[in-house]
Enzyme design. Structure first.
Site, PDB file in Angstrom:
ATOM      1  CG  HIS A  53      39.738  21.880  54.294  1.00  0.00           C
ATOM      2  ND1 HIS A  53      40.183  22.955  54.246  1.00  0.00           N
ATOM      3  CD2 HIS A  53      40.734  21.105  54.282  1.00  0.00           C
ATOM      4  CE1 HIS A  53      41.241  22.990  54.246  1.00  0.00           C
ATOM      5  NE2 HIS A  53      41.822  21.829  54.255  1.00  0.00           N
ATOM      6  CB  CYS A 100      42.457  21.989  57.684  1.00  0.00           C
ATOM      7  SG  CYS A 100      43.878  22.561  56.798  1.00  0.00           S
ATOM      8  CG  ASN A 104      44.580  23.646  52.507  1.00  0.00           C
ATOM      9  OD1 ASN A 104      43.728  24.375  53.234  1.00  0.00           O
ATOM     10  ND2 ASN A 104      45.102  22.357  52.582  1.00  0.00           N
TER      11      ASN A 104
HETATM   12  O1  UT7 Z   1      44.461  20.604  54.532  1.00  0.00           O
HETATM   13  C1  UT7 Z   1      44.843  19.517  55.422  1.00  0.00           C
HETATM   14  C2  UT7 Z   1      44.698  18.433  54.579  1.00  0.00           C
HETATM   15  N1  UT7 Z   1      45.625  18.095  53.599  1.00  0.00           N
HETATM   16  C3  UT7 Z   1      45.173  17.543  52.767  1.00  0.00           C
HETATM   17  O2  UT7 Z   1      44.472  17.001  52.695  1.00  0.00           O
HETATM   18  C4  UT7 Z   1      46.360  17.231  51.673  1.00  0.00           C
HETATM   19  C5  UT7 Z   1      46.164  15.811  51.274  1.00  0.00           C
HETATM   20  N2  UT7 Z   1      47.373  15.496  50.260  1.00  0.00           N
HETATM   21  C6  UT7 Z   1      47.284  15.652  49.031  1.00  0.00           C
HETATM   22  O3  UT7 Z   1      46.443  16.555  48.571  1.00  0.00           O
HETATM   23  C7  UT7 Z   1      48.168  15.063  47.933  1.00  0.00           C
HETATM   24  O4  UT7 Z   1      48.840  14.082  48.494  1.00  0.00           O
HETATM   25  C8  UT7 Z   1      49.503  16.096  47.485  1.00  0.00           C
HETATM   26  C9  UT7 Z   1      48.765  17.195  46.521  1.00  0.00           C
HETATM   27  C10 UT7 Z   1      50.018  16.753  48.539  1.00  0.00           C
HETATM   28  C11 UT7 Z   1      50.474  15.318  46.593  1.00  0.00           C
HETATM   29  O5  UT7 Z   1      49.901  14.575  45.687  1.00  0.00           O
HETATM   30  P1  UT7 Z   1      50.333  13.177  45.445  1.00  0.00           P
HETATM   31  O6  UT7 Z   1      49.346  12.675  44.304  1.00  0.00           O
HETATM   32  O7  UT7 Z   1      49.933  12.482  46.529  1.00  0.00           O
HETATM   33  O8  UT7 Z   1      51.752  13.203  45.093  1.00  0.00           O
HETATM   34  P2  UT7 Z   1      52.908  12.647  45.769  1.00  0.00           P
HETATM   35  O9  UT7 Z   1      53.148  13.218  47.216  1.00  0.00           O
HETATM   36  O10 UT7 Z   1      52.540  11.005  46.008  1.00  0.00           O
HETATM   37  O11 UT7 Z   1      54.103  12.911  44.760  1.00  0.00           O
HETATM   38  C12 UT7 Z   1      54.219  12.268  43.371  1.00  0.00           C
HETATM   39  C13 UT7 Z   1      55.422  12.974  42.602  1.00  0.00           C
HETATM   40  C14 UT7 Z   1      56.719  12.843  43.573  1.00  0.00           C
HETATM   41  O12 UT7 Z   1      57.602  12.459  42.694  1.00  0.00           O
HETATM   42  P3  UT7 Z   1      58.428  11.018  42.472  1.00  0.00           P
HETATM   43  O13 UT7 Z   1      58.784  10.675  44.243  1.00  0.00           O
HETATM   44  O14 UT7 Z   1      57.032  10.190  42.406  1.00  0.00           O
HETATM   45  O15 UT7 Z   1      59.272  10.935  41.571  1.00  0.00           O
HETATM   46  C15 UT7 Z   1      56.959  14.156  44.281  1.00  0.00           C
HETATM   47  O16 UT7 Z   1      58.352  14.515  44.412  1.00  0.00           O
HETATM   48  O17 UT7 Z   1      55.250  14.460  42.582  1.00  0.00           O
HETATM   49  C16 UT7 Z   1      56.491  15.114  43.070  1.00  0.00           C
HETATM   50  N3  UT7 Z   1      55.970  16.273  43.318  1.00  0.00           N
HETATM   51  C17 UT7 Z   1      56.104  17.579  42.567  1.00  0.00           C
HETATM   52  N4  UT7 Z   1      56.135  17.658  41.200  1.00  0.00           N
HETATM   53  C18 UT7 Z   1      56.100  18.755  40.445  1.00  0.00           C
HETATM   54  C19 UT7 Z   1      55.559  16.835  44.644  1.00  0.00           C
HETATM   55  N5  UT7 Z   1      55.252  17.992  44.738  1.00  0.00           N
HETATM   56  C20 UT7 Z   1      55.562  18.599  43.301  1.00  0.00           C
HETATM   57  C21 UT7 Z   1      55.347  19.733  42.757  1.00  0.00           C
HETATM   58  N6  UT7 Z   1      55.589  19.858  41.444  1.00  0.00           N
HETATM   59  N7  UT7 Z   1      54.828  20.893  43.335  1.00  0.00           N
END
Ligand code: UT7
Length: 325
Positions: free
Chosen positions: A252, A114, A282
């Site tokens: 980005h 990225c 992204n």
């Molecule tokens: O480009 C390179 C750099 N990349 C980035 O910068 C990405 C950085 N990370 C992020 O943008 C975020 O961490 C994400 C968007 C990937 C995830 O958001 P988050 O607020 O950190 O969510 P999380 O991973 O903590 O997940 C929260 C909950 C989980 O459920 P539980 O364990 O709390 O019950 C996941 O299973 O959301 C659930 N979840 C979803 N729910 C519905 C994860 N993906 C999904 C989904 N739809 N697509």
């Protein structure tokens, strides 16, 4: 007077097929609300038959040359950032070079995921400054849809395909003049200790397969905000510019919450941050030039503006670049 790379034009390209969050809910267990609330993404473009990283890159490059009013024959350097090349080798840059009909100069790919476009811009700028080349195409192009695990809802909703390009030409400028055009300074970093947080689980030398993207999103998020804030400060300190002088930040586009948090840390109003993550999701190395070209085309970024580019990605790699456009 000294040579530096000056941005002469930009272009971008997207696949034909747009995929909304509503369509994503038919593929994996997710909702429009979750995707919008956690990421800001509403739509992404997915490459179809005949659309590849090279074809998107070529289209973006053609547009960039047209907007610069520069003939392809003048291009003597192509640096293309991608993590999804058409083939393991040759470099996708050489395919683009051949498509444009400007064979004979320098052409190679840069792999910094990225942050790839920042790495590519810095590489091209350095080569222009030392006189190795005079006119460069710097391209970020990806087809991440082809390395996604379409059964993993934690990653597949986040990415899209596309390409963006700029023409960077060597120009003699007075470095002491704060209004002189071109790339003022770039700072790049990498920290291989974290490559297990964002990676592809395959490769030519390990599994002999292409592999699929794997990410521990929450950890990546935390590192992204810290690293971006620190490299942005580093570039400002290096150049002696103040955050308040920045007209536009072109980041980005991974997550709207990262863009907001980084802008807040710098004390920059959200209105100065170019946001396209809602439309493109992204697109890895393509996201910075896609966002730049979008804002040039809609008239927000104007000649003479002071623009900060920034990115963070797998590796980890990260960087920022200040330019007068
Ligand atoms: O480009 C390179 C750099 N990349 C980035 O910068 C990405 C950085 N990370 C992020 O943008 C975020 O961490 C994400 C968007 C990937 C995830 O958001 P988050 O607020 O950190 O969510 P999380 O991973 O903590 O997940 C929260 C909950 C989980 O459920 P539980 O364990 O709390 O019950 C996941 O299973 O959301 C659930 N979840 C979803 N729910 C519905 C994860 N993906 C999904 C989904 N739809 N697509």
């Amino acid at each position: 007077m000294s040579l530096r790379g000056v941005i002469k034009g930009s272009g971008s390209a997207l696949p034909r097929r747009a995929v909304s969050n509503a369509e994503m809910t038919t593929m994996v267990d997710t909702t429009d609300e979750w995707i919008v609330e956690r990421t800001g993404i509403r739509n992404r473009y997915i490459a179809g038959e005949g659309e590849t990283t090279a074809s998107l890159a070529t289209e973006a490059a053609r547009q960039a040359l047209a907007s610069a009013g520069i003939d392809a024959a003048r291009v003597d350097l192509i640096v293309l950032a991608t993590a999804t090349p058409d083939q393991t080798f040759p470099a996708t840059a050489t395919i683009v070079q051949h498509n444009l009909g400007c064979n004979g100069g320098i052409a190679f790919d840069v792999a910094a995921v990225c942050s790839g476009f920042l790495y590519a811009m810095a590489t091209a700028d350095s080569m222009l400054r030392t006189g190795m080349a005079k006119c460069a195409l710097v391209i970020g192009a990806e087809t991440f849809s082809r390395i996604l695990d379409w059964e993993d809802r934690t990653t597949c909703v986040l990415f899209g395909d596309g390409a963006g390009a700029i023409v960077l030409e060597a120009q003699d400028v007075d470095e002491a003049d704060p209004l002189a055009p071109g790339i003022i300074a770039t700072r790049l970093h990498a920290d291989g200790a974290h490559n297990d947080l964002l990676y592809v689980d395959g490769g030519p030398s390990t599994t002999g397969t292409v592999g699929k993207l794997r990410m521990r999103g929450r950890e990546v998020f935390r590192h992204a905000v810290t690293n971006l804030s620190s490299v942005l400060k580093e570039v400002l300190e290096t150049t002696g510019h103040d955050a308040a002088e920045i007209d536009w930040v072109v980041p980005h586009q991974a997550n709207l919450r990262i863009l907001d948090a980084t802008a807040r840390k710098l004390g920059l109003p959200a209105e100065k941050v170019i946001v396209t993550v809602d439309r493109h999701a992204n697109t890895s190395a393509a996201s910075v030039p896609l966002a730049y070209d979008t804002a040039v085309q809609d008239g927000r970024i104007k000649p003479g503006n002071l623009v900060m580019f920034e990115a963070m990605g797998g590796g980890f790699t990260w960087g920022a670049c200040l330019a007068r456009v």
